[in-house]
Design an enzyme around this catalytic site. Structure first.
Site, PDB file in Angstrom:
ATOM      1  N   TYR A  49     -11.792   4.035 -10.397  1.00 21.63           N
ATOM      2  CA  TYR A  49     -11.539   4.652  -9.065  1.00 21.63           C
ATOM      3  C   TYR A  49     -11.486   6.217  -9.460  1.00 21.63           C
ATOM      4  O   TYR A  49     -11.020   6.911  -8.415  1.00 21.63           O
ATOM      5  CB  TYR A  49     -10.198   4.269  -8.409  1.00 21.63           C
ATOM      6  CG  TYR A  49      -9.710   2.805  -8.348  1.00 21.63           C
ATOM      7  CD1 TYR A  49     -10.554   1.868  -7.762  1.00 21.63           C
ATOM      8  CD2 TYR A  49      -8.571   2.335  -8.904  1.00 21.63           C
ATOM      9  CE1 TYR A  49     -10.284   0.489  -7.419  1.00 21.63           C
ATOM     10  CE2 TYR A  49      -8.310   0.857  -8.694  1.00 21.63           C
ATOM     11  CZ  TYR A  49      -9.049   0.177  -7.996  1.00 21.63           C
ATOM     12  OH  TYR A  49      -8.714  -1.158  -8.110  1.00 21.63           O
ATOM     13  N   GLY A  80       0.829  -1.230  -0.153  1.00 16.37           N
ATOM     14  CA  GLY A  80      -0.043   0.120   0.037  1.00 16.37           C
ATOM     15  C   GLY A  80       0.955   1.232   0.049  1.00 16.37           C
ATOM     16  O   GLY A  80       0.137   2.342   0.168  1.00 16.37           O
ATOM     17  N   PRO A  85       5.303  -4.464  -0.746  1.00 20.26           N
ATOM     18  CA  PRO A  85       4.956  -3.399  -1.668  1.00 20.26           C
ATOM     19  C   PRO A  85       4.837  -3.799  -3.231  1.00 20.26           C
ATOM     20  O   PRO A  85       5.749  -4.490  -3.588  1.00 20.26           O
ATOM     21  CB  PRO A  85       6.146  -2.656  -1.472  1.00 20.26           C
ATOM     22  CG  PRO A  85       7.129  -3.394  -1.190  1.00 20.26           C
ATOM     23  CD  PRO A  85       6.407  -4.536  -0.287  1.00 20.26           C
ATOM     24  N   GLY A  86       3.768  -3.280  -3.903  1.00 17.20           N
ATOM     25  CA  GLY A  86       3.667  -3.670  -5.376  1.00 17.20           C
ATOM     26  C   GLY A  86       3.813  -2.434  -6.189  1.00 17.20           C
ATOM     27  O   GLY A  86       4.867  -2.056  -7.040  1.00 17.20           O
ATOM     28  N   TYR A  91      -0.589  -2.029 -11.857  1.00 13.27           N
ATOM     29  CA  TYR A  91      -2.278  -2.200 -12.244  1.00 13.27           C
ATOM     30  C   TYR A  91      -2.635  -1.639 -13.468  1.00 13.27           C
ATOM     31  O   TYR A  91      -3.798  -1.344 -13.687  1.00 13.27           O
ATOM     32  CB  TYR A  91      -3.056  -1.591 -10.926  1.00 13.27           C
ATOM     33  CG  TYR A  91      -2.622  -2.111  -9.559  1.00 13.27           C
ATOM     34  CD1 TYR A  91      -2.969  -3.552  -9.316  1.00 13.27           C
ATOM     35  CD2 TYR A  91      -1.670  -1.203  -8.858  1.00 13.27           C
ATOM     36  CE1 TYR A  91      -2.335  -4.123  -7.967  1.00 13.27           C
ATOM     37  CE2 TYR A  91      -1.291  -1.964  -7.451  1.00 13.27           C
ATOM     38  CZ  TYR A  91      -1.631  -3.181  -7.141  1.00 13.27           C
ATOM     39  OH  TYR A  91      -1.276  -3.703  -6.020  1.00 13.27           O
ATOM     40  N   CYS A 139     -16.226   2.137 -26.703  1.00 18.21           N
ATOM     41  CA  CYS A 139     -17.442   2.739 -26.915  1.00 18.21           C
ATOM     42  C   CYS A 139     -18.203   2.766 -25.656  1.00 18.21           C
ATOM     43  O   CYS A 139     -18.853   2.139 -25.122  1.00 18.21           O
ATOM     44  CB  CYS A 139     -18.232   1.683 -27.671  1.00 18.21           C
ATOM     45  SG  CYS A 139     -17.592   1.472 -29.236  1.00 18.21           S
ATOM     46  N   GLU A 140     -17.578   3.742 -25.005  1.00 17.24           N
ATOM     47  CA  GLU A 140     -17.847   4.212 -23.428  1.00 17.24           C
ATOM     48  C   GLU A 140     -17.593   5.525 -23.400  1.00 17.24           C
ATOM     49  O   GLU A 140     -16.384   5.894 -23.451  1.00 17.24           O
ATOM     50  CB  GLU A 140     -16.901   3.303 -22.499  1.00 17.24           C
ATOM     51  CG  GLU A 140     -17.338   1.948 -22.241  1.00 17.24           C
ATOM     52  CD  GLU A 140     -18.626   1.760 -21.241  1.00 17.24           C
ATOM     53  OE1 GLU A 140     -19.183   0.842 -21.128  1.00 17.24           O
ATOM     54  OE2 GLU A 140     -18.858   2.834 -20.422  1.00 17.24           O
TER      55      GLU A 140
HETATM   56  C1  LIG Z   1      -2.419  -8.506   0.659  1.00 16.48           C
HETATM   57  C2  LIG Z   1      -1.868  -7.402  -0.252  1.00 16.48           C
HETATM   58  N1  LIG Z   1      -0.750  -7.173  -0.194  1.00 16.48           N
HETATM   59  C3  LIG Z   1      -0.258  -6.378  -1.136  1.00 16.48           C
HETATM   60  C4  LIG Z   1      -0.682  -5.596  -1.871  1.00 16.48           C
HETATM   61  C5  LIG Z   1       0.072  -4.483  -2.845  1.00 16.48           C
HETATM   62  O1  LIG Z   1      -0.482  -3.205  -2.565  1.00 16.48           O
HETATM   63  P1  LIG Z   1       0.470  -1.908  -3.306  1.00 16.48           P
HETATM   64  O2  LIG Z   1       0.574  -2.237  -4.715  1.00 16.48           O
HETATM   65  O3  LIG Z   1      -0.303  -0.842  -3.074  1.00 16.48           O
HETATM   66  O4  LIG Z   1       1.620  -1.921  -2.542  1.00 16.48           O
HETATM   67  C6  LIG Z   1      -2.115  -5.669  -2.003  1.00 16.48           C
HETATM   68  C7  LIG Z   1      -2.984  -4.866  -3.039  1.00 16.48           C
HETATM   69  O5  LIG Z   1      -3.922  -5.053  -3.003  1.00 16.48           O
HETATM   70  C8  LIG Z   1      -2.750  -6.777  -1.030  1.00 16.48           C
HETATM   71  O6  LIG Z   1      -3.917  -6.990  -1.289  1.00 16.48           O
END
Ligand SMILES: Cc1ncc(COP(=O)(O)O)c(C=O)c1O
Length: 453
Positions: free
Chosen positions: A354, A259, A302-303, A411, A381-382
């Site tokens: 979002y 997050g 983290p992603g 994402y 088409c939106e």
């Molecule tokens: C369990 C869990 N871990 C990690 C993440 C990665 O979140 P972010 O990409 O915001 O760091 C998510 C995203 O939904 C998640 O559900």
């Protein structure tokens, strides 16, 4: 150029954008548009920054930490390999993501499997691969994993995902008693049956086929203030102490999820890994001292913070249309320039889903023209097919211009669809002045491959 662009982005004297030492005009000519472009050095730099910041901060308070790259943000075989090479583990959320991590030769022990409704097949695949942890999400699943582990004759390493009542996102966090969402088990008692989280932890301990590694909490996304992580960690550490009192078992690990927020617009300030790592480490050390428990090992997931800023999407402008509109109060009229590109909500659903804000620039040339208020839209088409709600673009923006949207690494591709039967764009890595295709562009044959006629 600075945020929200990747660290390897610059402009040539003639105005063209370069990323990873590659001119985007060359990328468009060679690979076509739309295309996801990924700055490999930027990804690696951020992966390393998170790992070293958290290792230093948690090491300083006397414990360890593992960083799992959250593959849901973007997972390709090469990306999983980069994460592994930078010393990260990989968090997966489905059998498909698990398959990619395994194809990248991420060791099973360095993989976590998430999901609120894992199938038997997914769980068996994880057990067979020897994953380091399965994060269980319900009482039903605890029984399911135990049954499948018994069937395989193995002990499954599990964490229990809990909800702490802390939600975070943007600049604030809010704490609520009960959470109305599908993930995790609440730490808050329900009637006189105790808390679902405690009941789940005790249920895991009863199974000889399960090894309880620890407790998992994920509080939200795009978080720009460490307070939410600290508040959630306090709740989880208290639960860990309560479990020790009830069962005599002090679990070894706490995962604080992902997050960590990034910059999407010029002027946005991303969460600084060093600052957030220090704040969390010092906070959890204090909490454990107050509780009289030893510190567990920690992990984070983290992603977006690793891959988001590393990516941009390259489009070609197809049409430009000035539209006269009235402001929200129905009063003054103004012109909004609609700039249509050759992709849209199928390659980036976040603005439609979002209301997410992004930044775009014309990147194939310079312009001395004044700017106009523009909205970048796709070709679907939106009417909600918006790529960038509001951005200033040169007034001479025209068909054929290359346009890049910044910070689309997370994402974008991973949530892409084939809406309107658009082939999904390729993922192109750039590094040291060269580009290579990580995932090729879909073709019409790909679109028809599953159609049985
Ligand atoms: C369990 C869990 N871990 C990690 C993440 C990665 O979140 P972010 O990409 O915001 O760091 C998510 C995203 O939904 C998640 O559900």
């Amino acid at each position: 150029m600075g945020a929200p662009w990747s660290s390897g982005t610059g402009r040539l004297p003639d105005g063209a954008l370069t990323v990873g030492g590659v001119d985007v005009r060359g990328l468009a000519a060679q690979h076509g548009t739309p295309a996801y472009v990924l700055d490999e050095a930027d990804f690696r730099m951020r992966a390393r920054a998170y790992r070293t910041a958290f290792e230093a901060a948690f090491g300083a308070v006397g414990t360890g930490v593992d960083v799992y790259y959250a593959g849901k943000a973007l997972l390709t075989v090469a990306v999983a390999r980069w994460a592994r090479e930078e010393g990260l583990r990989v968090d997966t959320a489905s059998g498909g993501e698990l398959a990619v991590a395994l194809r990248a030769e991420v060791p099973g022990a360095g993989i976590g499997l998430h999901g609120n409704n894992k199938s038997d097949a997914e769980i068996l695949r994880a057990l067979d691969a020897g994953v380091g942890r399965i994060i269980v999400d319900s009482l039903v699943e605890i029984e399911r994993v135990a049954r499948l582990a018994a069937e395989r004759g193995v002990v499954a390493p599990v964490m229990v995902r809990v909800t702490t009542g802390v939600h975070a996102g943007g600049h604030e966090y809010i704490a609520t008693a009960h959470e109305d969402q599908k993930f995790g088990l609440s730490v808050n008692p329900v009637g006189d049956t105790g808390s679902p989280a405690m009941n789940a932890l005790l249920a895991v301990l009863k199974h000889p086929e399960l090894k309880l590694l620890g407790i998992h909490s994920h509080i939200g996304s795009q978080i720009l203030d460490p307070d939410g992580f600290e508040a959630a960690a306090r709740v989880v550490l208290r639960l860990r102490a309560d479990l020790a009192e009830r069962s005599g078992v002090l679990v070894d690990e706490v995962d604080l999820g992902g997050g960590y927020g990034i910059a999407y617009l010029p002027g946005d300030v991303a969460l600084d890994p060093e600052r957030v790592a220090k704040d969390i480490a010092q906070s959890v050390a204090g909490v454990c001292q107050d509780l009289g428990t030893s510190l567990p090992r920690f992990s984070i997931e983290p992603g977006r913070a690793i891959v988001g800023p590393a990516g941009l999407t390259l489009y070609t402008v197809g049409t430009v249309k000035p539209v006269t509109v009235s402001d929200a109060g129905g009063g003054a009229e103004f012109v909004r320039t609609y700039v249509s590109v050759d992709g849209g909500m199928s390659d980036n659903i976040r603005p439609a889903l979002y209301g997410a804000a992004y930044h775009a620039e014309v990147v194939g040339r310079s312009s001395a023209a004044d700017t106009v208020l523009a909205r970048v839209v796709g070709k679907h088409c939106e009417s909600g097919d918006i790529v960038v709600h509001e951005v200033q673009l040169p007034a001479d923006v025209r068909a054929g211009d290359l346009l890049a949207v910044a910070a689309t690494g997370a994402y974008g591709r991973s949530m892409a669809s084939n809406y309107n039967m658009l082939p999904r764009p390729p993922v192109i890595a750039v590094s040291d002045g060269a580009s290579r295709v990580l995932v090729r562009r879909e073709s019409e044959d790909d679109l028809l491959a599953l159609d049985q006629g």
